[in-house]
Design a protein around this motif. Structure first.
Motif, PDB file in Angstrom:
ATOM      1  N   PRO A 227       0.796  -1.227   0.000  1.00  0.00           N
ATOM      2  CA  PRO A 227       0.000   0.000   0.000  1.00  0.00           C
ATOM      3  C   PRO A 227       0.821   1.266   0.000  1.00  0.00           C
ATOM      4  N   ALA A 228       2.129   1.162   0.365  1.00  0.00           N
ATOM      5  CA  ALA A 228       2.952   2.376   0.362  1.00  0.00           C
ATOM      6  C   ALA A 228       3.038   2.992  -1.023  1.00  0.00           C
ATOM      7  N   LEU A 229       2.804   2.193  -2.077  1.00  0.00           N
ATOM      8  CA  LEU A 229       2.870   2.726  -3.433  1.00  0.00           C
ATOM      9  C   LEU A 229       1.777   3.736  -3.701  1.00  0.00           C
ATOM     10  N   THR A 230       0.709   3.710  -2.900  1.00  0.00           N
ATOM     11  CA  THR A 230      -0.397   4.619  -3.127  1.00  0.00           C
ATOM     12  C   THR A 230      -0.385   5.783  -2.154  1.00  0.00           C
ATOM     13  N   ASP A 231       0.677   5.903  -1.369  1.00  0.00           N
ATOM     14  CA  ASP A 231       0.752   6.967  -0.389  1.00  0.00           C
ATOM     15  C   ASP A 231       0.781   8.320  -1.084  1.00  0.00           C
ATOM     16  N   ALA A 232       0.187   9.304  -0.425  1.00  0.00           N
ATOM     17  CA  ALA A 232       0.105  10.627  -1.039  1.00  0.00           C
ATOM     18  C   ALA A 232       1.470  11.241  -1.271  1.00  0.00           C
ATOM     19  N   SER A 233       2.480  10.782  -0.520  1.00  0.00           N
ATOM     20  CA  SER A 233       3.813  11.352  -0.697  1.00  0.00           C
ATOM     21  C   SER A 233       4.377  11.057  -2.076  1.00  0.00           C
ATOM     22  N   TRP A 234       3.844  10.024  -2.737  1.00  0.00           N
ATOM     23  CA  TRP A 234       4.296   9.730  -4.094  1.00  0.00           C
ATOM     24  C   TRP A 234       3.503  10.527  -5.130  1.00  0.00           C
ATOM     25  N   GLY A 235       2.472  11.231  -4.693  1.00  0.00           N
ATOM     26  CA  GLY A 235       1.689  12.006  -5.633  1.00  0.00           C
ATOM     27  C   GLY A 235       0.770  11.154  -6.484  1.00  0.00           C
ATOM     28  N   LEU A 236       0.462   9.937  -6.032  1.00  0.00           N
ATOM     29  CA  LEU A 236      -0.384   9.055  -6.811  1.00  0.00           C
ATOM     30  C   LEU A 236      -1.826   9.168  -6.350  1.00  0.00           C
ATOM     31  N   PRO A 237      -2.798   8.922  -7.249  1.00  0.00           N
ATOM     32  CA  PRO A 237      -4.194   8.938  -6.822  1.00  0.00           C
ATOM     33  C   PRO A 237      -4.465   7.786  -5.869  1.00  0.00           C
ATOM     34  N   HIS A 238      -5.347   8.023  -4.906  1.00  0.00           N
ATOM     35  CA  HIS A 238      -5.714   6.965  -3.965  1.00  0.00           C
ATOM     36  C   HIS A 238      -6.469   5.872  -4.715  1.00  0.00           C
ATOM     37  N   LEU A 239      -6.136   4.619  -4.435  1.00  0.00           N
ATOM     38  CA  LEU A 239      -6.730   3.510  -5.184  1.00  0.00           C
ATOM     39  C   LEU A 239      -8.231   3.405  -5.002  1.00  0.00           C
ATOM     40  N   ASN A 240      -8.765   3.927  -3.912  1.00  0.00           N
ATOM     41  CA  ASN A 240     -10.191   3.812  -3.687  1.00  0.00           C
ATOM     42  C   ASN A 240     -10.975   5.004  -4.214  1.00  0.00           C
ATOM     43  N   ASP A 241     -10.297   5.990  -4.755  1.00  0.00           N
ATOM     44  CA  ASP A 241     -10.995   7.077  -5.426  1.00  0.00           C
ATOM     45  C   ASP A 241     -11.448   6.598  -6.795  1.00  0.00           C
ATOM     46  N   PRO A 242     -12.723   6.761  -7.128  1.00  0.00           N
ATOM     47  CA  PRO A 242     -13.198   6.286  -8.432  1.00  0.00           C
ATOM     48  C   PRO A 242     -12.579   7.075  -9.579  1.00  0.00           C
ATOM     49  N   VAL A 243     -12.321   6.390 -10.686  1.00  0.00           N
ATOM     50  CA  VAL A 243     -11.840   7.073 -11.884  1.00  0.00           C
ATOM     51  C   VAL A 243     -12.981   7.908 -12.441  1.00  0.00           C
ATOM     52  N   PRO A 244     -12.773   9.207 -12.685  1.00  0.00           N
ATOM     53  CA  PRO A 244     -13.866  10.042 -13.192  1.00  0.00           C
ATOM     54  C   PRO A 244     -14.395   9.512 -14.529  1.00  0.00           C
ATOM     55  N   PRO A 245     -15.709   9.515 -14.717  1.00  0.00           N
ATOM     56  CA  PRO A 245     -16.265   9.040 -15.994  1.00  0.00           C
ATOM     57  C   PRO A 245     -15.888   9.979 -17.129  1.00  0.00           C
ATOM     58  N   ARG A 246     -15.931   9.465 -18.328  1.00  0.00           N
ATOM     59  CA  ARG A 246     -15.570  10.281 -19.491  1.00  0.00           C
ATOM     60  C   ARG A 246     -16.639  11.326 -19.765  1.00  0.00           C
ATOM     61  N   GLN A 247     -16.176  12.521 -20.067  1.00  0.00           N
ATOM     62  CA  GLN A 247     -17.079  13.646 -20.242  1.00  0.00           C
ATOM     63  C   GLN A 247     -17.465  13.851 -21.703  1.00  0.00           C
ATOM     64  N   PHE A 248     -16.563  13.488 -22.622  1.00  0.00           N
ATOM     65  CA  PHE A 248     -16.817  13.751 -24.034  1.00  0.00           C
ATOM     66  C   PHE A 248     -16.726  12.454 -24.843  1.00  0.00           C
ATOM     67  N   SER A 249     -17.603  12.331 -25.807  1.00  0.00           N
ATOM     68  CA  SER A 249     -17.593  11.152 -26.672  1.00  0.00           C
ATOM     69  C   SER A 249     -16.483  11.275 -27.708  1.00  0.00           C
ATOM     70  N   ASP A 250     -16.179  10.148 -28.368  1.00  0.00           N
ATOM     71  CA  ASP A 250     -15.171  10.167 -29.439  1.00  0.00           C
ATOM     72  C   ASP A 250     -15.594  11.096 -30.572  1.00  0.00           C
ATOM     73  N   ALA A 251     -16.903  11.174 -30.826  1.00  0.00           N
ATOM     74  CA  ALA A 251     -17.393  12.035 -31.911  1.00  0.00           C
ATOM     75  C   ALA A 251     -17.111  13.504 -31.615  1.00  0.00           C
ATOM     76  N   VAL A 252     -17.314  13.914 -30.364  1.00  0.00           N
ATOM     77  CA  VAL A 252     -17.048  15.306 -29.993  1.00  0.00           C
ATOM     78  C   VAL A 252     -15.554  15.606 -30.105  1.00  0.00           C
ATOM     79  N   LEU A 253     -14.725  14.709 -29.605  1.00  0.00           N
ATOM     80  CA  LEU A 253     -13.281  14.921 -29.667  1.00  0.00           C
ATOM     81  C   LEU A 253     -12.789  14.992 -31.110  1.00  0.00           C
TER      82      LEU A 253
END
Length: 332
Positions: A227-253
């Motif tokens: 778990p030390a790999l996910t410590d905030a001191s490494w600047g990594l996102p917390h593993l239990n934080d959900p990945v934000p859903p995609r906001q734009f479709s491929d067509a928009v991009l």
């Protein structure tokens, strides 16, 4: 940093050091780049060359880390200090280097769901045939229902859950329990699982392994759960934080990327292309996670980092679009 001017005789390449010390090549690289354990010389072709002192140090570090010493605490010690630490088992040689904290203070706090799993990890047979850092169990519940009815204090390093059937409801229970415990790493061992449940847990950073697992496989999971790999001191996102859903479709991009540059600056196009590339890598790293359980921790981090970076650039695209008057609505 590698030193191309080091006058010491450098005799070994990293593969030779790995074979002679028993430390895997990827681990040697991490110990060098992350913890500055070694300062190898480099050839003009940028090959690292290690000397006898490096080889001795790698061997000592392997022995000490297998006893439970944290690599971050001992990587900077000399070989003489490491040798003394290995001999005494409790203190360093006299010198100016600070004494490391007791191994007990470095133990990760584990919470287990599944009495059979706890008994197995604590059995004399398991611990004698697969030696390594002891699992410091903070609490054990029979199943997820018991865990829900008997809340435990937060600040847990590792939550390990054993379930026979992994369904959507049990996956949500695991996520709720992980959040309740503020678990820095969640490991799920399952017999049968629904793909939707497996995907939902994988996307939130849980490490999944399918049962049955022999003792060697289980011991490897325990050793590799860091778990030390996910410590905030490494600047990594917390593993239990959900990945934000995609906001734009491929067509928009694609539409934004094709806007003529004669009218606007090229920032919208560049940002849209980056978002698309990160989204594709996000999907790719998730596929790797499901196909290669052995490297699940690495691919979990890559998946979360890609998703976090993609979400940040989506905010950037919205900012640029507002400034330039570009619509980001899906085409009808």
């Amino acid at each position: 940093m590698p030193n191309t001017l080091d006058p010491r005789p450098a005799l070994y390449r990293i593969g030779a050091v790995s074979k002679l010390s028993g430390v895997p090549v990827p681990t040697l690289r991490i110990w060098q780049t992350r913890y500055s354990a070694f300062s190898p010389a480099t050839t003009q072709g940028q090959h690292r060359l290690y000397d006898e002192e490096d080889l001795r140090k790698a061997t000592l570090l392997k022995s000490l880390t297998s006893q439970g010493h944290g690599i971050s605490l001992i990587a900077g010690l000399s070989t003489a200090q490491l040798q003394q630490l290995l001999q005494t088992g409790s203190q360093m040689a006299r010198g100016s280097a600070p004494a490391p904290r007791s191994p007990d203070s470095q133990r990760h706090r584990w919470v287990l769901v599944g009495h059979h799993l706890a008994e197995r990890l604590q059995s004399e047979h398991f611990r004698s045939t697969h030696p390594g850092p002891a699992v410091h169990i903070q609490a054990v519940w029979a199943d997820l229902n018991e865990a829900r009815q008997n809340p435990e204090a937060a600040d847990t390093d590792v939550l390990m859950v054993a379930v026979n059937n992994l369904s959507d409801s049990s996956a949500q229970q695991i996520l709720d329990l992980s959040a309740q415990l503020s678990a820095r790493q969640t490991v799920v061992l399952y017999g049968f699982g629904q793909m939707k449940a497996i995907d939902s847990l994988a996307r939130t950073g849980c490490l999944l392994h399918r049962e049955p697992l022999n003792d060697a496989a289980l011991a490897n999971i325990v050793r590799s759960t860091r778990p030390a790999l996910t410590d905030a001191s490494w600047g990594l996102p917390h593993l239990n934080d959900p990945v934000p859903p995609r906001q734009f479709s491929d067509a928009v991009l694609q539409r934004v990327a094709n806007i003529p540059s004669q009218v606007l600056c090229e920032c919208p196009r560049h940002v849209a292309e980056l978002i698309g590339q990160l989204g594709r890598f996000e999907d790719y790293s998730l596929d790797c996670l499901q196909q290669s359980p052995k490297d699940s921790e690495l691919h979990t981090q890559l998946h979360k980092m890609a998703g976090t970076a993609r979400a940040l650039l989506e905010k950037a695209l919205q900012m640029v679009a507002d400034h330039e008057g570009i619509s980001l609505q899906d085409p009808t």
